[in-house]
Scaffold this active site. Structure first.
Site, mmCIF file in Angstrom:
data_model
loop_
_atom_site.group_PDB
_atom_site.id
_atom_site.type_symbol
_atom_site.label_atom_id
_atom_site.label_comp_id
_atom_site.label_asym_id
_atom_site.label_seq_id
_atom_site.Cartn_x
_atom_site.Cartn_y
_atom_site.Cartn_z
ATOM 1 N NE ARG A 62 -4.163 -1.914 1.667
ATOM 2 C CZ ARG A 62 -4.200 -3.038 2.346
ATOM 3 N NH1 ARG A 62 -3.352 -3.241 3.326
ATOM 4 N NH2 ARG A 62 -5.091 -3.955 2.069
ATOM 5 C CE LYS B 91 1.887 13.655 -15.379
ATOM 6 N NZ LYS B 91 1.778 14.172 -16.757
ATOM 7 C CD GLU C 283 10.348 15.771 -22.293
ATOM 8 O OE1 GLU C 283 9.714 16.793 -21.968
ATOM 9 O OE2 GLU C 283 9.811 14.767 -22.804
ATOM 10 C CE LYS D 152 7.715 17.241 -14.263
ATOM 11 N NZ LYS D 152 7.749 16.012 -14.964
ATOM 12 C CD GLU E 3 -1.178 16.095 -16.947
ATOM 13 O OE1 GLU E 3 -0.101 15.613 -16.584
ATOM 14 O OE2 GLU E 3 -1.711 15.850 -18.035
ATOM 15 N NE ARG F 231 2.751 16.884 -13.676
ATOM 16 C CZ ARG F 231 3.300 16.113 -12.778
ATOM 17 N NH1 ARG F 231 2.855 16.128 -11.539
ATOM 18 N NH2 ARG F 231 4.302 15.309 -13.104
ATOM 19 C CG ASN G 170 1.183 16.732 -21.096
ATOM 20 O OD1 ASN G 170 2.110 15.969 -20.873
ATOM 21 N ND2 ASN G 170 0.087 16.764 -20.370
ATOM 22 C CG HIS H 162 4.263 15.551 -24.407
ATOM 23 N ND1 HIS H 162 5.179 16.577 -24.529
ATOM 24 C CD2 HIS H 162 4.840 14.642 -23.572
ATOM 25 C CE1 HIS H 162 6.252 16.295 -23.804
ATOM 26 N NE2 HIS H 162 6.073 15.137 -23.213
ATOM 27 C CG HIS I 65 2.588 10.843 -25.648
ATOM 28 N ND1 HIS I 65 1.934 11.314 -24.548
ATOM 29 C CD2 HIS I 65 3.804 10.431 -25.211
ATOM 30 C CE1 HIS I 65 2.726 11.197 -23.491
ATOM 31 N NE2 HIS I 65 3.855 10.665 -23.860
ATOM 32 C CG HIS J 96 9.264 10.735 -24.557
ATOM 33 N ND1 HIS J 96 7.901 10.614 -24.705
ATOM 34 C CD2 HIS J 96 9.465 11.860 -23.826
ATOM 35 C CE1 HIS J 96 7.302 11.613 -24.078
ATOM 36 N NE2 HIS J 96 8.231 12.386 -23.543
HETATM 37 N N1 GLY Z 1 6.249 14.944 -18.181
HETATM 38 C C1 GLY Z 1 5.103 15.724 -17.944
HETATM 39 C C2 GLY Z 1 4.706 15.788 -16.509
HETATM 40 O O1 GLY Z 1 5.435 15.340 -15.655
HETATM 41 O O2 GLY Z 1 3.646 16.274 -16.203
#
Ligand code: GLY
Length: 367
Positions: free
Chosen positions: A121, A143, A185, A227, A237, A241, A245, A248, A252, A264
């Site tokens: 958990r 993430k 990035e 960031k 997000e 946030r 992206n 992206h 993506h 990527h």
């Molecule tokens: N890589 C995008 C984020 O961490 O929200």
């Protein structure tokens, strides 16, 4: 009918420190032991890192249980790897008093963070990113996740690390293609949040490509500040946030349609050019601005066009499945100048007319 109300006390505010330096890996374990004296430690890394000698450098003469992901890369980023990790931890009789130490690139960090989020958990994870993409992006912000057979990060959780150590010296052993792709990035951060950082990247590109550690440390500081401040505003997000992206939505889809043959960062470079073309079509951008971005990508040597062998239908279908999509039509993050994200009514991911998106995909293939 009876109604009972349960009030969950809000989680205490979490914060963590990002430590940035050059050749600090050999001294990091002392700090980990000092910060987490009562925790058992379990390292997750991959075979590339073992071959480069980084786990040995991190632990020195200490005997620390280590799980090595094989083969390295996106191919192992699946639920089977997570099950193997968890069962290995059980075999080692590890409990909730364990700290997972993730040493590696984005794939290792995502897998290790996700394993930490579900092991008994949830246990803490500490991130030691060793690639350009992980140091700029994936190790910060919490993430975590693994792919299903259908899509990227289908299993996932927000699971913030308890600390991040960035040793830019570890980038010296990174394969050239991965190194260059991961730089995208950093360009993305500059484009969405800091025009002076974009100037810095343009001016220092030769030093960046020759892996000058002073310049890499400055970049790491910029990346983590940008960031970190976005994640502080919107950790889950819900809106802001989404600016991370940038590039992206198309990126993506290109990455997935290529069967992950494109890395990527390489796919995001194409996606950023796509966003730039949408900005021109919608009056938010200029050809000169796009040329500046394209020039930096060409010097980094990443693709800026959709490869000919990608099936357009598949690409459009994947774009429609983007996580920002609303009623099966994607949203796009756009900038209105270098270093400034465009917002409309407080929203950071915006609808773009279908004709414009189709025209841009066409241009991205044919320029
Ligand atoms: N890589 C995008 C984020 O961490 O929200």
């Amino acid at each position: 009918m009876t109604e009972l109300k349960i009030t969950i006390p809000s989680a205490k505010q979490a914060s963590y420190t990002i430590t940035i330096g050059t050749e600090i890996l050999a001294s990091v374990w002392l700090q980990i032991d000092e910060q987490f004296p009562n925790q058992s430690k379990f390292i997750i890394t991959d075979e590339n890192l073992v071959n480069a000698g980084h786990p040995k450098k991190l632990t020195g003469d200490r005997e620390i249980t280590t799980f090595v992901i094989k083969p390295a890369g996106e191919i192992s980023k699946n639920i089977k790897t997570v099950i193997s990790i968890i069962e290995e931890m059980e075999k080692c009789a590890l409990g909730r008093d364990t700290l997972i130490v993730a040493l590696g690139g984005g794939t290792v960090g995502d897998i290790a963070g996700f394993a930490a989020s579900i092991f008994k958990r949830g246990i803490p994870v500490l991130q030691i990113p060793t690639t350009t993409v992980a140091q700029a992006d994936s190790a910060i912000g919490g993430k975590t996740g693994v792919d299903s057979t259908l899509s990227k990060n289908a299993f996932g959780a927000f699971w913030h690390p308890v600390g991040v150590y960035i040793d830019v010296g570890t980038l010296k052993t990174l394969d050239e293609r991965q190194y260059r792709a991961g730089l995208i990035e950093s360009v993305k951060h500059a484009l969405i949040a800091n025009g002076e950082y974009f100037d810095f990247l343009e001016k220092n590109l030769d030093a960046i490509l020759s892996r000058d550690t002073d310049v890499l440390e400055t970049m790491a500081i910029h990346n983590c500040k940008i960031k970190g401040s976005v994640v502080e505003l919107d950790p889950l997000e819900k809106n802001q946030r989404r600016m991370l992206n940038y590039g992206h939505t198309i990126g993506h889809a290109v990455e997935q349609a290529s069967g992950f043959e494109l890395l990527h960062g390489e796919s995001i470079a194409i996606g950023i050019i796509g966003a730039g073309l949408i900005e021109i079509e919608t009056g938010l951008g200029t050809n000169d601005r796009l040329k500046r971005i394209q020039t930096i990508f060409e010097k980094i040597d990443v693709p800026t066009e959709i490869p000919e062998n990608l099936e357009e239908k598949k690409l459009v279908k994947l774009i429609k499945h983007d996580k920002k999509a609303v009623q099966h039509w994607p949203r796009f993050v756009l900038i209105d100048k270098i270093g400034h994200i465009h917002q409309k009514n407080g929203q950071y991911a915006l609808e773009v007319e279908r004709e414009i998106v189709e025209k841009v995909i066409n241009k991205l293939k044919k320029r």
